[in-house]
Design an enzyme around this catalytic site. Structure first.
Site, PDB file in Angstrom:
ATOM      1  N   LYS A   1       0.830  -1.225   0.000  1.00 25.47           N
ATOM      2  CA  LYS A   1       0.000   0.000   0.000  1.00 25.47           C
ATOM      3  C   LYS A   1       0.860   1.269   0.000  1.00 25.47           C
ATOM      4  O   LYS A   1       0.610   2.185  -0.762  1.00 25.47           O
ATOM      5  CB  LYS A   1      -0.915   0.041   1.241  1.00 25.47           C
ATOM      6  CG  LYS A   1      -1.969  -1.036   1.271  1.00 25.47           C
ATOM      7  CD  LYS A   1      -2.987  -0.792   2.386  1.00 25.47           C
ATOM      8  CE  LYS A   1      -2.374  -0.808   3.774  1.00 25.47           C
ATOM      9  NZ  LYS A   1      -1.827  -2.118   4.202  1.00 25.47           N
TER      10      LYS A   1
ATOM     11  N   ARG B   1      -9.864   0.563   8.828  1.00 25.03           N
ATOM     12  CA  ARG B   1      -9.278  -0.738   9.133  1.00 25.03           C
ATOM     13  C   ARG B   1     -10.293  -1.657   9.782  1.00 25.03           C
ATOM     14  O   ARG B   1      -9.969  -2.787  10.131  1.00 25.03           O
ATOM     15  CB  ARG B   1      -8.108  -0.548  10.078  1.00 25.03           C
ATOM     16  CG  ARG B   1      -6.790  -0.617   9.246  1.00 25.03           C
ATOM     17  CD  ARG B   1      -5.714  -0.877   9.831  1.00 25.03           C
ATOM     18  NE  ARG B   1      -4.429  -1.286   9.665  1.00 25.03           N
ATOM     19  CZ  ARG B   1      -3.408  -0.611   9.219  1.00 25.03           C
ATOM     20  NH1 ARG B   1      -3.544   0.579   8.730  1.00 25.03           N
ATOM     21  NH2 ARG B   1      -2.227  -1.137   9.245  1.00 25.03           N
TER      22      ARG B   1
ATOM     23  N   ARG C   1      11.178  -5.387   5.261  1.00 24.07           N
ATOM     24  CA  ARG C   1      10.901  -4.006   4.852  1.00 24.07           C
ATOM     25  C   ARG C   1      11.771  -3.011   5.612  1.00 24.07           C
ATOM     26  O   ARG C   1      11.976  -3.116   6.809  1.00 24.07           O
ATOM     27  CB  ARG C   1       9.428  -3.683   5.116  1.00 24.07           C
ATOM     28  CG  ARG C   1       9.076  -2.228   4.850  1.00 24.07           C
ATOM     29  CD  ARG C   1       7.607  -2.025   4.679  1.00 24.07           C
ATOM     30  NE  ARG C   1       6.830  -2.376   5.851  1.00 24.07           N
ATOM     31  CZ  ARG C   1       5.500  -2.443   5.854  1.00 24.07           C
ATOM     32  NH1 ARG C   1       4.826  -2.236   4.745  1.00 24.07           N
ATOM     33  NH2 ARG C   1       4.845  -2.749   6.954  1.00 24.07           N
TER      34      ARG C   1
ATOM     35  N   ARG D   1      10.812  -0.605  11.054  1.00 18.74           N
ATOM     36  CA  ARG D   1       9.758  -0.221  11.991  1.00 18.74           C
ATOM     37  C   ARG D   1       9.644  -1.246  13.108  1.00 18.74           C
ATOM     38  O   ARG D   1       9.796  -2.441  12.868  1.00 18.74           O
ATOM     39  CB  ARG D   1       8.417  -0.157  11.246  1.00 18.74           C
ATOM     40  CG  ARG D   1       8.238   1.096  10.439  1.00 18.74           C
ATOM     41  CD  ARG D   1       7.091   1.019   9.469  1.00 18.74           C
ATOM     42  NE  ARG D   1       5.889   0.361   9.988  1.00 18.74           N
ATOM     43  CZ  ARG D   1       4.755   0.236   9.294  1.00 18.74           C
ATOM     44  NH1 ARG D   1       4.681   0.722   8.065  1.00 18.74           N
ATOM     45  NH2 ARG D   1       3.709  -0.380   9.809  1.00 18.74           N
TER      46      ARG D   1
ATOM     47  N   ARG E   1      -0.375  -8.649  13.685  1.00 18.68           N
ATOM     48  CA  ARG E   1      -0.908  -7.705  12.682  1.00 18.68           C
ATOM     49  C   ARG E   1      -1.701  -8.443  11.602  1.00 18.68           C
ATOM     50  O   ARG E   1      -2.741  -7.978  11.147  1.00 18.68           O
ATOM     51  CB  ARG E   1       0.234  -6.910  12.033  1.00 18.68           C
ATOM     52  CG  ARG E   1       0.837  -5.896  12.985  1.00 18.68           C
ATOM     53  CD  ARG E   1       2.062  -5.255  12.391  1.00 18.68           C
ATOM     54  NE  ARG E   1       1.768  -4.390  11.258  1.00 18.68           N
ATOM     55  CZ  ARG E   1       2.670  -3.986  10.385  1.00 18.68           C
ATOM     56  NH1 ARG E   1       3.928  -4.364  10.505  1.00 18.68           N
ATOM     57  NH2 ARG E   1       2.339  -3.193   9.405  1.00 18.68           N
TER      58      ARG E   1
HETATM   59  P1  AMP Z   1       0.443   1.015   8.861  1.00 20.92           P
HETATM   60  O1  AMP Z   1       1.606   1.923   8.646  1.00 20.92           O
HETATM   61  O2  AMP Z   1      -0.775   1.408   8.058  1.00 20.92           O
HETATM   62  O3  AMP Z   1       0.795  -0.437   8.700  1.00 20.92           O
HETATM   63  O4  AMP Z   1       0.004   1.200  10.392  1.00 20.92           O
HETATM   64  C1  AMP Z   1       0.870   0.885  11.450  1.00 20.92           C
HETATM   65  C2  AMP Z   1       0.068   0.683  12.724  1.00 20.92           C
HETATM   66  O5  AMP Z   1      -0.624   1.887  13.066  1.00 20.92           O
HETATM   67  C3  AMP Z   1      -1.035  -0.385  12.629  1.00 20.92           C
HETATM   68  O6  AMP Z   1      -0.554  -1.701  12.825  1.00 20.92           O
HETATM   69  C4  AMP Z   1      -1.966   0.074  13.743  1.00 20.92           C
HETATM   70  O7  AMP Z   1      -1.459  -0.279  15.017  1.00 20.92           O
HETATM   71  C5  AMP Z   1      -1.896   1.592  13.619  1.00 20.92           C
HETATM   72  N1  AMP Z   1      -2.944   2.071  12.688  1.00 20.92           N
HETATM   73  C6  AMP Z   1      -2.768   2.582  11.436  1.00 20.92           C
HETATM   74  N2  AMP Z   1      -3.946   2.873  10.868  1.00 20.92           N
HETATM   75  C7  AMP Z   1      -4.897   2.545  11.778  1.00 20.92           C
HETATM   76  C8  AMP Z   1      -6.317   2.577  11.780  1.00 20.92           C
HETATM   77  N3  AMP Z   1      -7.016   3.004  10.711  1.00 20.92           N
HETATM   78  N4  AMP Z   1      -6.968   2.146  12.895  1.00 20.92           N
HETATM   79  C9  AMP Z   1      -6.294   1.721  13.968  1.00 20.92           C
HETATM   80  N5  AMP Z   1      -4.964   1.619  14.033  1.00 20.92           N
HETATM   81  C10 AMP Z   1      -4.256   2.030  12.939  1.00 20.92           C
END
Ligand code: AMP
Length: 205
Positions: A13, A87, A121, A152, A163
């Protein structure tokens, strides 16, 4: 055009979001990036988010919805690309109350490759560029802007499992949700970033 980008962690993404943002001149809103920014700044939101992100869980909707409302207000509720939001179904329903979503792109990837993609990553601290470690000549330098690359904390193997479980239980049902609304398009995310982006251009026109 208002777009939502869906896909499991590791589906690509973030990589595609940078391309879509540039090509279609859309404003990129990544909830993950916003949370990481807050964590670096050690704000109240950042400290709370860290607790959930470290465990591979979702940040509570109440907090997430607040930061998304602010981000949408900043872009005047139009011509945006949402990456990592919604999400779960509750977030999607709340989003529907605020804006009209024109297209939802689901990047479909074989689940067997996700763990390797996520654990390998590396992300840039500055520009958000992400790539697999095997593609980097120097594992700690961003090939795009020259800043530091890092792994990360939630890309470590112990967090990835949870996750992926959260994705299957809470996020995957959104595919059905948006299909029923007639806005879902699916692209094959197994190709190279260029191939996947070519597919996205085809479905977006
Ligand atoms: P990402 O970079 O999109 O993979 O997001 C990293 C982490 O941020 C996720 O594993 C969640 O813990 C948190 N996070 C990101 N977007 C959301 C969302 N829409 N709702 C809840 N937690 C989120």
């Amino acid at each position: 055009m208002n777009i939502v980008l869906l896909g499991a962690p590791g589906a690509g993404k973030g990589t595609q979001a940078l391309r879509i943002e540039e090509h279609y001149k859309l404003k990129h809103i990544s909830t993950g990036d916003i949370f990481r920014h807050h964590m670096r700044q050690q704000t109240e939101v950042g400290n709370l988010a860290r607790y959930y992100i470290k465990k591979g869980q979702l940040v509570p909707d109440e907090v997430t919805l607040k930061i998304v409302s602010l981000a949408l207000e900043e872009v005047n509720y139009s011509d945006f690309l949402l990456d990592g939001f919604p999400r779960n179904i509750n977030q999607a329903e709340k989003l529907d109350e605020i804006v009209k979503i024109d297209k939802v792109i689901d990047i479909a990837v074989d689940h067997a490759v996700l763990t390797d993609r996520i654990c390998g990553r590396r992300s840039c601290v500055e520009c958000g560029y992400t790539t697999h470690i095997s593609m980097l000549e120097n594992a700690s330098v961003c090939p795009r802007c020259g800043c530091d690359m890092y792994q990360r904390m939630d890309d470590m193997e112990e967090t990835v499992k949870s996750r992926l479980e959260v994705y299957a239980a809470q996020t995957a049902p959104l595919i059905d949700y948006y299909e029923k609304k007639g806005v879902l398009v699916r692209v094959d995310g197994m190709g190279t970033p260029e191939e996947v982006f070519a597919e996205i251009r085809k479905v977006l026109g």
